[in-house]
Design a protein around this motif. Structure first.
Motif, short mmCIF file in Angstrom:
data_model
loop_
_atom_site.label_atom_id
_atom_site.label_comp_id
_atom_site.label_asym_id
_atom_site.label_seq_id
_atom_site.Cartn_x
_atom_site.Cartn_y
_atom_site.Cartn_z
N LYS A 40 0.85 -1.20 0.00
CA LYS A 40 0.00 0.00 0.00
C LYS A 40 0.88 1.24 0.00
CE LYS A 40 -3.71 -2.17 2.55
NZ LYS A 40 -3.92 -2.53 3.95
N GLN A 41 1.91 1.16 0.83
CA GLN A 41 2.80 2.31 0.94
C GLN A 41 3.47 2.62 -0.41
OE1 GLN A 41 3.17 4.30 3.41
NE2 GLN A 41 4.87 5.48 2.58
N LEU A 42 3.90 1.59 -1.08
CA LEU A 42 4.56 1.80 -2.37
C LEU A 42 3.57 2.35 -3.39
CD1 LEU A 42 6.95 -1.24 -2.46
CD2 LEU A 42 7.60 1.16 -2.54
N HIS A 43 2.35 1.89 -3.30
CA HIS A 43 1.31 2.46 -4.17
C HIS A 43 1.20 3.95 -3.92
CE1 HIS A 43 -0.48 -0.58 -6.54
NE2 HIS A 43 -0.75 -1.39 -5.52
N LYS A 44 1.17 4.26 -2.60
CA LYS A 44 1.00 5.67 -2.24
C LYS A 44 2.17 6.51 -2.75
CE LYS A 44 -1.31 5.20 2.07
NZ LYS A 44 -0.86 5.14 3.44
N LEU A 45 3.35 5.90 -2.76
CA LEU A 45 4.52 6.64 -3.22
C LEU A 45 4.41 7.01 -4.69
CD1 LEU A 45 7.42 4.70 -1.51
CD2 LEU A 45 6.72 7.03 -1.07
N GLY A 46 3.57 6.30 -5.36
CA GLY A 46 3.28 6.66 -6.74
C GLY A 46 4.32 6.23 -7.73
N TYR A 47 5.03 5.13 -7.44
CA TYR A 47 5.97 4.62 -8.43
C TYR A 47 5.20 4.17 -9.66
CZ TYR A 47 9.83 4.67 -5.17
OH TYR A 47 10.82 5.06 -4.30
N GLN A 48 5.46 4.82 -10.76
CA GLN A 48 4.70 4.48 -11.95
C GLN A 48 5.52 3.65 -12.92
OE1 GLN A 48 1.56 4.86 -12.10
NE2 GLN A 48 1.49 6.08 -10.23
N SER A 49 6.73 4.12 -13.19
CA SER A 49 7.46 3.43 -14.26
C SER A 49 8.21 2.22 -13.71
CB SER A 49 8.46 4.38 -14.91
OG SER A 49 9.63 4.41 -14.15
N SER A 50 8.35 1.22 -14.55
CA SER A 50 9.05 0.01 -14.13
C SER A 50 10.51 0.33 -13.84
CB SER A 50 8.95 -1.05 -15.21
OG SER A 50 9.50 -0.55 -16.39
N ARG A 51 11.08 1.31 -14.57
CA ARG A 51 12.47 1.68 -14.36
C ARG A 51 12.70 2.16 -12.93
NH1 ARG A 51 16.17 2.17 -18.01
NH2 ARG A 51 15.70 0.00 -17.82
N GLU A 52 11.79 3.04 -12.47
CA GLU A 52 11.92 3.56 -11.11
C GLU A 52 11.81 2.44 -10.09
OE1 GLU A 52 9.63 7.00 -9.72
OE2 GLU A 52 9.40 7.45 -11.84
N GLN A 53 10.87 1.54 -10.36
CA GLN A 53 10.67 0.43 -9.42
C GLN A 53 11.92 -0.45 -9.39
OE1 GLN A 53 7.25 -1.05 -11.36
NE2 GLN A 53 5.89 0.48 -10.50
N ALA A 54 12.42 -0.74 -10.57
CA ALA A 54 13.60 -1.61 -10.64
C ALA A 54 14.80 -0.94 -9.96
CB ALA A 54 13.92 -1.94 -12.09
N ASN A 55 14.94 0.37 -10.16
CA ASN A 55 16.04 1.08 -9.52
C ASN A 55 15.95 1.01 -8.00
OD1 ASN A 55 17.16 1.80 -11.88
ND2 ASN A 55 16.61 3.97 -11.80
N THR A 56 14.74 1.11 -7.50
CA THR A 56 14.56 1.07 -6.06
C THR A 56 14.96 -0.29 -5.51
OG1 THR A 56 12.75 2.58 -6.33
CG2 THR A 56 12.89 1.46 -4.22
N ILE A 57 14.51 -1.32 -6.20
CA ILE A 57 14.87 -2.67 -5.77
C ILE A 57 16.39 -2.85 -5.88
CG2 ILE A 57 14.64 -5.14 -6.32
CD1 ILE A 57 12.10 -4.03 -5.26
N LEU A 58 16.95 -2.32 -6.94
CA LEU A 58 18.40 -2.45 -7.15
C LEU A 58 19.17 -1.78 -6.01
CD1 LEU A 58 20.30 -3.57 -9.34
CD2 LEU A 58 20.44 -1.26 -10.25
N ALA A 59 18.68 -0.64 -5.58
CA ALA A 59 19.35 0.07 -4.49
C ALA A 59 19.35 -0.79 -3.23
CB ALA A 59 18.63 1.39 -4.22
N ILE A 60 18.24 -1.45 -2.98
CA ILE A 60 18.17 -2.31 -1.80
C ILE A 60 19.15 -3.47 -1.96
CG2 ILE A 60 16.67 -3.86 -0.49
CD1 ILE A 60 14.36 -1.94 -1.27
N MET A 61 19.19 -3.99 -3.18
CA MET A 61 20.12 -5.10 -3.45
C MET A 61 21.56 -4.69 -3.19
SD MET A 61 19.00 -6.52 -7.11
CE MET A 61 19.18 -8.22 -7.27
#
Ligand code: HEM
Length: 944
Positions: free
Chosen positions: A757-778
């Motif tokens: 829900k929180q990530l929805h709220k953050l409004g991540y729209q593009s797959s690139r942004e989402q992948a970058n976020t996951i990559l940062a955690i990695m």
């Protein structure tokens, strides 16, 4: 088989084969006496220890078949004035720089030092053993060694006085090898591979002398390895013109080879330099205009007011002796008007400037009438020496090499003026002397395979010589081993074909020994033996111009270090200081990524809130780490023979693997159990990719390796982003953002979780942004493995097991001031770099009483800990601590778990003084220095 002829023949053949398997007599013997180079080069061939030793007589390879009586041969001065004297300057046709020939001069001075008393004697050894640096005998070596137990040379000192009669760039190159020796000796000491070295304050007498010898001799072997590597990378690449083609291929003359009958093709049997090769290397025609002026000035200084054509060899011997007698002691030698600093070293900037100049200056072309007039004396001396040696004529030399002899002077040099003049002087082509015949032969054109472009005879012969020198050297063949050079030393001096500059080793040497003076992709560092003007054309042709910085590099201000608690704390919070990782991240992570928004840390806070913002999410997270740790311990343990004891390599197979399994889980990447199994990557492969991304972004990677790493990391990011997008269904939009943690929270529908829900709220729209976020955690996750390792190692022998969960983390950071700044009394220039030693600052006794004592109950209120970037920023401090506690619980839940016996149970690590950002350094599988721990084994009997 029945006895008889056939059986006897067969037996003979088998015995021959078996006998030929081994060298006879053996090529080397065991022990330090044989592992180390002697000062005078003796003992290279153990059966003939005097072969090629300093002070021996030159060898002669070719039988003279025509009388070349000095009485009948033309006068050397007349020959010089007719065939050799420069008539205008011609740039080297293949773009070689003046520095190429400074390096060549270093090579030849390693193997030639003709005695001024007896020209038959070579005062130095016949091996590429860097004698100009280390001295040609024990007495000259003793002058350059500090002998304080660390195996060092005096700062920027070298042994060979004759080099002071050459243009200064030659000496600069040698100074870099001098620095490299000290770098290597210190590193070998720090790594202390066999645990035998001790702080010199604890040693005296024979023990101190033994350590000194061990470090000095080992460092010398590695440094000579470097010298050989530069020869077979940068130098050979220019000689063969490979540098124009972008090829990183090179000769490798050292390896074992077998003949058809399986006997060993000879190597490491020693060498004795020949007079023919001494003659072949007189490359004075390549002197650049600037070096010509320098030489002219030097001649005038030694022989003031004396006309060049009146100078004789004995004038030279007296002049050179007088010049040497006026030299100060070896620690104060200087060249090119450079000033030594108080500690005896030269300023990096001064050395680098000379190299940069020399790289910009085009060398001269090999040709008849190409040698500067001011070198008349050098040449007439050379011609006379050759006559005293009784060398053969040019045609005999060609026959010896298997080349067709010349039948006419015009065939030798198609310029009628040169051919006619030579014919008038010598009358018959069979009387053409080797010296003049080689140096005035028509030069080879610039064609494929040709880079040096001397006459054809020289170009054919120098390769034979290079192979004889190197393949013939026992220390480059049989005794070139990780045991003798240490594992790190052996790896360090290898040629690295994927290095920038098509495998350049000089680039690595320049950036190591003068780190602030070149940009990490400077053509001045990676192609210094070619002029930048020429390189620009070649790089454009092969479409690699954009990879290199073609501008003359200016010096970067050197960085400052602060360990002060207040300064570190303030700078870290100050937005006017920019950490280098933001710029680095932008180069490898496309789009607006996690790392590229330093000013807006709230975004990261929101993501972290999403990751473990609820007690449910946190519970899932901690459960994963506890269970995975235990599972990996179980699955990677093995039983010891005949006992219930089990063992596991905790660091390699568990602590490094846990975070990798976690990031794979949240990103949808499938871990393979082996390289051939089904899936995306093995845990080791994924760790290595993420580790490289982390190193590139956060750490101070060796500058010479930065660009190569950058390219690899760009590729990793591309591959991993694609994997993440595929794994989570982003690419097809089949899964929404809620898919991010769907694999992680398998038990429930993703939409039910607070994180989603929180990530929805953050409004991540593009797959690139989402992948970058996951990559940062990695990327942050590899740092977890270091933290796990440090914690386990700390607690394994400690009674504080219960306190495990409460310990925190630290890290280090380098920042740059965006304008002139003062931070708590520390003045920092605009663009000045400052290294914040967070670890040291965190041990401030006023802030943290008894900072060296492990105390998990220390008051942590008031947020006194300085937290930098990296893991705690990617994952957040709280999550990090919770994860760590669960992994430690997973390990220490095994009651009798203890270190494995001996070395296996010790976490092998060391302090790398050149990498202050690393608390500890390790050696990776290839034995390069790495930030990642490698091994610590434990044993236990209980069920994991
Ligand atoms: C401007 C640059 C150079 C100067 C001023 C110079 C000067 C000299 C001098 C003074 C000698 C006589 C040394 C002695 O007998 O003590 C010499 C010898 C020699 N030079 Fe050069 N040289 C230069 C560049 C080179 C280069 C680039 C090469 C080839 C790579 C070279 C190859 C040789 C060789 C092979 C000898 C004979 C050394 C021996 O037998 O001891 N020189 N040079």
């Amino acid at each position: 088989m029945p006895p008889g002829d056939v059986a006897d023949k067969l037996q003979d053949e088998v015995i021959k084969l078996l006998y030929n398997d081994l060298s006879h007599p053996p090529a080397t013997l065991i022990g330090k006496k044989y592992a180390w180079r002697s000062a005078d080069g003796s003992g290279n061939n153990i059966a003939d220890p005097d072969l090629g030793k300093a002070g021996s007589t030159y060898s002669r390879s070719v039988q003279q078949s025509h009388p070349l009586s000095p009485n009948e041969l033309p006068d050397p001065g007349l020959i010089f004035d007719t065939l050799l004297k420069r008539d205008g300057f011609q740039n080297h046709p293949a773009g070689l720089s003046s520095l190429m020939f400074s390096f060549a001069a270093l090579v030849i001075h390693s193997v030639f030092r003709t005695s001024h008393r007896d020209v038959n004697i070579n005062e130095t050894s016949s091996y590429c053993d860097l004698a100009p640096l280390y001295g040609h005998d024990q007495a000259s070596q003793d002058r350059v060694r500090m002998r304080d137990g660390r195996g060092l040379l005096y700062p920027d000192v070298f042994a060979e006085d004759r080099l002071l009669l050459l243009p200064p760039a030659v000496c600069v190159l040698l100074v870099l090898f001098s620095r490299n020796h000290n770098y290597i000796a210190k590193k070998i000491f720090d790594i202390n591979e066999r645990g035998t070295y001790q702080d010199i304050s604890k040693l005296s007498g024979a023990a101190l002398a033994a350590q000194e010898e061990d470090l000095f001799q080992t460092a010398r072997l590695v440094n000579c390895g470097w010298f050989g590597t530069v020869i077979f990378s940068d130098y050979v690449s220019c000689i063969l013109g490979l540098v124009r083609l972008g090829s990183n291929w090179s000769l490798n003359p050292f390896g074992e080879m077998r003949n058809l009958d399986h006997s060993e093709f000879e190597r490491g049997r020693g060498n004795a330099c020949s007079v023919e090769f001494n003659c072949l290397y007189r490359w004075h025609a390549t002197t650049s205009k600037e070096d010509e002026q320098w030489t002219q000035a030097m001649i005038e200084k030694i022989f003031p007011g004396k006309p060049l054509d009146t100078l004789t060899a004995s004038d030279f011997a007296v002049g050179a002796k007088d010049a040497m007698a006026m030299l100060p002691d070896i620690h104060h030698w200087t060249f090119g008007n450079l000033q030594r600093q108080e500690d005896g070293s030269f300023k990096d900037e001064d050395l680098a400037n000379m190299l940069k100049n020399s790289t910009e200056h085009p060398a001269g072309a090999f040709r008849a009438r190409g040698t500067p007039e001011c070198m008349r004396l050098h040449e007439t001396m050379g011609i006379n020496q050759n006559r005293q040696w009784g060398v053969c004529n040019l045609n005999d030399f060609r026959r010896y090499l298997g080349l067709k002899p010349f039948t006419t002077f015009l065939e030798w040099n198609s310029d009628p003026e040169i051919a006619n003049a030579a014919e008038k002087l010598y009358g018959n082509i069979e009387y053409l002397e080797l010296y003049v015949g080689l140096q005035a032969e028509e030069a080879k054109p610039v064609v494929d395979g040709a880079g040096l472009c001397p006459g054809y005879t020289i170009s054919r012969a120098i390769l034979s010589d290079a192979i004889a020198l190197t393949r013939g050297d026992r220390y480059f063949t049989h005794d070139y081993t990780p045991f003798n050079l240490t594992a790190w030393g052996f790896a360090d001096c290898q040629r690295q074909p994927d290095a920038l500059g098509f495998g350049s080793a000089l680039g690595r040497l320049f950036l190591r020994t003068m780190p602030e003076q070149f940009t990490p992709n400077s053509t001045y560092a990676f192609f210094p033996l070619m002029t930048p003007a020429a390189m620009e054309v070649f790089l454009k042709d092969i479409k690699q111009l954009d990879k290199y910085d073609m501008k003359r590099p200016t010096a970067r201000a050197s960085g400052q270090v602060t360990k002060d608690y207040a300064q570190v704390g303030n700078i870290i919070k100050d937005s006017k200081f920019i950490a280098h990782y933001q710029a680095r991240a932008r180069l490898v992570v496309p789009g607006k990524g996690f790392f590229s928004a330093p000013e807006d840390r709230s975004e990261q806070q929101r993501v972290l809130g999403a990751l473990a913002g609820t007690s449910e999410a946190t519970a899932e997270l901690t459960k994963f780490f506890f269970e995975k740790t235990q599972e990996l311990i179980r699955s990677n343990s093995f039983n010891l023979s005949g006992s219930k004891t089990r063992s596991v390599n905790l660091v390699r197979d568990v602590l490094k693997a846990v975070p990798i399994h976690w990031v794979a889980d949240i990103s949808g990447i499938q871990i393979k159990s082996s390289p051939s199994a089904h899936g995306d990557f093995t845990a080791v492969e994924l760790y290595s990719m993420i580790g490289e991304i982390y190193s590139y972004i956060f750490l101070d990677v060796e500058p010479a390796k930065l660009m190569v790493l950058q390219e690899r990391v760009q590729n990793h990011v591309k591959v991993l982003s694609q994997c993440i997008e595929n794994g989570l269904g982003f690419s097809s939009n089949r899964l929404s953002i809620s898919g991010i943690f769907s694999l992680f929270y398998r038990a429930k529908k993703p939409e039910e979780h607070a994180v989603v829900k929180q990530l929805h709220k953050l409004g991540y729209q593009s797959s690139r942004e989402q992948a970058n976020t996951i990559l940062a955690i990695m990327v942050g996750a590899v740092e977890l493995s270091v933290a796990f390792t440090n914690m386990v190692d700390l607690y394994l022998d400690s009674p504080n097991e219960d306190d495990i969960r409460k310990l925190a983390l630290t890290g280090d950071k380098e920042g740059t001031a965006s304008s002139n700044q003062t931070a708590d009394g520390l003045a920092i220039q605009k663009d000045g770099r400052v290294f914040l030693d967070i670890l040291a600052a965190g041990r401030n006794a006023q802030v943290f009483p008894e900072p060296e004592t492990v105390n998990a109950r220390r008051d942590q209120s008031g947020k006194k800990y300085i937290i930098s970037d990296g893991i705690s920023r990617c994952l957040g401090e709280d999550i990090t601590i919770q994860i760590m506690s669960q992994v430690l619980r997973g390990v220490f839940a095994i009651k009798d778990l203890q270190r494995a016996p001996g070395n296996s149970g010790i976490l092998y690590r060391f302090k790398d003084h050149d990498r202050p950002e690393l608390n500890y350094a390790y050696l990776d599988e290839q034995k390069f220095i790495s930030p990642w721990p490698t091994s610590l084994a434990v044993v236990y009997t209980g069920d994991a």
